[in-house]
Design a protein around this motif. Structure first.
Motif, PDB file in Angstrom:
ATOM      1  N   SER A   1       0.831  -1.211   0.000  1.00  0.00           N
ATOM      2  CA  SER A   1       0.000   0.000   0.000  1.00  0.00           C
ATOM      3  C   SER A   1       0.863   1.257   0.000  1.00  0.00           C
ATOM      4  O   SER A   1       0.595   2.205  -0.749  1.00  0.00           O
ATOM      5  CB  SER A   1      -0.935   0.011   1.202  1.00  0.00           C
ATOM      6  N   LEU A   2       1.881   1.279   0.833  1.00  0.00           N
ATOM      7  CA  LEU A   2       2.777   2.435   0.882  1.00  0.00           C
ATOM      8  C   LEU A   2       3.530   2.617  -0.441  1.00  0.00           C
ATOM      9  O   LEU A   2       3.668   3.740  -0.942  1.00  0.00           O
ATOM     10  CB  LEU A   2       3.765   2.308   2.038  1.00  0.00           C
TER      11      LEU A   2
ATOM     12  N   THR B   1       2.556   1.675  -3.394  1.00  0.00           N
ATOM     13  CA  THR B   1       1.583   2.140  -4.373  1.00  0.00           C
ATOM     14  C   THR B   1       1.294   3.623  -4.187  1.00  0.00           C
ATOM     15  O   THR B   1       1.246   4.389  -5.152  1.00  0.00           O
ATOM     16  CB  THR B   1       0.280   1.327  -4.266  1.00  0.00           C
ATOM     17  N   TYR B   2       1.113   4.045  -2.942  1.00  0.00           N
ATOM     18  CA  TYR B   2       0.833   5.458  -2.653  1.00  0.00           C
ATOM     19  C   TYR B   2       1.985   6.348  -3.104  1.00  0.00           C
ATOM     20  O   TYR B   2       1.782   7.366  -3.764  1.00  0.00           O
ATOM     21  CB  TYR B   2       0.566   5.655  -1.160  1.00  0.00           C
ATOM     22  N   PHE B   3       3.221   5.981  -2.746  1.00  0.00           N
ATOM     23  CA  PHE B   3       4.369   6.818  -3.102  1.00  0.00           C
ATOM     24  C   PHE B   3       4.621   6.823  -4.607  1.00  0.00           C
ATOM     25  O   PHE B   3       5.043   7.832  -5.173  1.00  0.00           O
ATOM     26  CB  PHE B   3       5.618   6.384  -2.329  1.00  0.00           C
ATOM     27  N   THR B   4       4.359   5.714  -5.271  1.00  0.00           N
ATOM     28  CA  THR B   4       4.498   5.682  -6.732  1.00  0.00           C
ATOM     29  C   THR B   4       3.473   6.606  -7.378  1.00  0.00           C
ATOM     30  O   THR B   4       3.799   7.371  -8.296  1.00  0.00           O
ATOM     31  CB  THR B   4       4.322   4.247  -7.252  1.00  0.00           C
ATOM     32  N   PHE B   5       2.241   6.538  -6.904  1.00  0.00           N
ATOM     33  CA  PHE B   5       1.202   7.423  -7.423  1.00  0.00           C
ATOM     34  C   PHE B   5       1.570   8.885  -7.178  1.00  0.00           C
ATOM     35  O   PHE B   5       1.421   9.734  -8.058  1.00  0.00           O
ATOM     36  CB  PHE B   5      -0.139   7.094  -6.768  1.00  0.00           C
ATOM     37  N   ALA B   6       2.046   9.192  -5.982  1.00  0.00           N
ATOM     38  CA  ALA B   6       2.418  10.573  -5.650  1.00  0.00           C
ATOM     39  C   ALA B   6       3.594  11.045  -6.510  1.00  0.00           C
ATOM     40  O   ALA B   6       3.643  12.210  -6.907  1.00  0.00           O
ATOM     41  CB  ALA B   6       2.763  10.689  -4.175  1.00  0.00           C
TER      42      ALA B   6
ATOM     43  N   GLN C   1       1.684  11.477 -10.134  1.00  0.00           N
ATOM     44  CA  GLN C   1       0.522  12.352 -10.240  1.00  0.00           C
ATOM     45  C   GLN C   1       0.507  13.497  -9.227  1.00  0.00           C
ATOM     46  O   GLN C   1      -0.311  14.396  -9.351  1.00  0.00           O
ATOM     47  CB  GLN C   1      -0.761  11.536 -10.023  1.00  0.00           C
ATOM     48  N   GLY C   2       1.353  13.497  -8.258  1.00  0.00           N
ATOM     49  CA  GLY C   2       1.270  14.465  -7.169  1.00  0.00           C
ATOM     50  C   GLY C   2       1.641  15.884  -7.570  1.00  0.00           C
ATOM     51  O   GLY C   2       1.956  16.177  -8.728  1.00  0.00           O
TER      52      GLY C   2
END
Length: 100
Positions: A21-22, A24-29, A32-33
């Motif tokens: 989960s972490l 995935t979140y950091f990759t997305f950020a 896309q962040g």
């Protein structure tokens, strides 16, 4: 003796789920962040557009400075003065005819 059934390690499962989960979140950020790859590409394109706009404005300022110099007290361009008198004041010579 009874055979032991293999129990899934619940702690390891929770650990890997949290790590996934972490990640995935950091990759997305990162993509896309606010400071991500896509935002960086937008900023680069915006910077190019602003550079083009800046060069256009600089050429307009140079043209205005040239016209201002040509109408100054130290340098007088009679053709430009005649054009300005016609455009701004609406003056004409006596031998001219206005066609609208």
């Amino acid at each position: 003796m009874t055979p032991k059934t293999a129990k899934p390690a619940l702690g390891a499962l929770i650990y890997f789920a949290a790590a996934f989960s972490l990640a995935t979140y950091f990759t997305f950020a990162a993509v896309q962040g606010d400071y991500g790859v896509f935002r960086r590409a937008e900023i680069v394109v915006l910077a190019r557009d602003l550079d083009v706009q800046l060069s256009q404005l600089k050429s307009e300022v140079a043209e205005m400075e040239n016209l201002t110099k040509r109408l100054s007290d130290t340098y007088l361009d009679l053709d430009l003065l005649d054009q300005q008198a016609r455009d701004v004041l609406g003056l004409l010579r006596a031998d001219e005819i206005v066609v609208r």
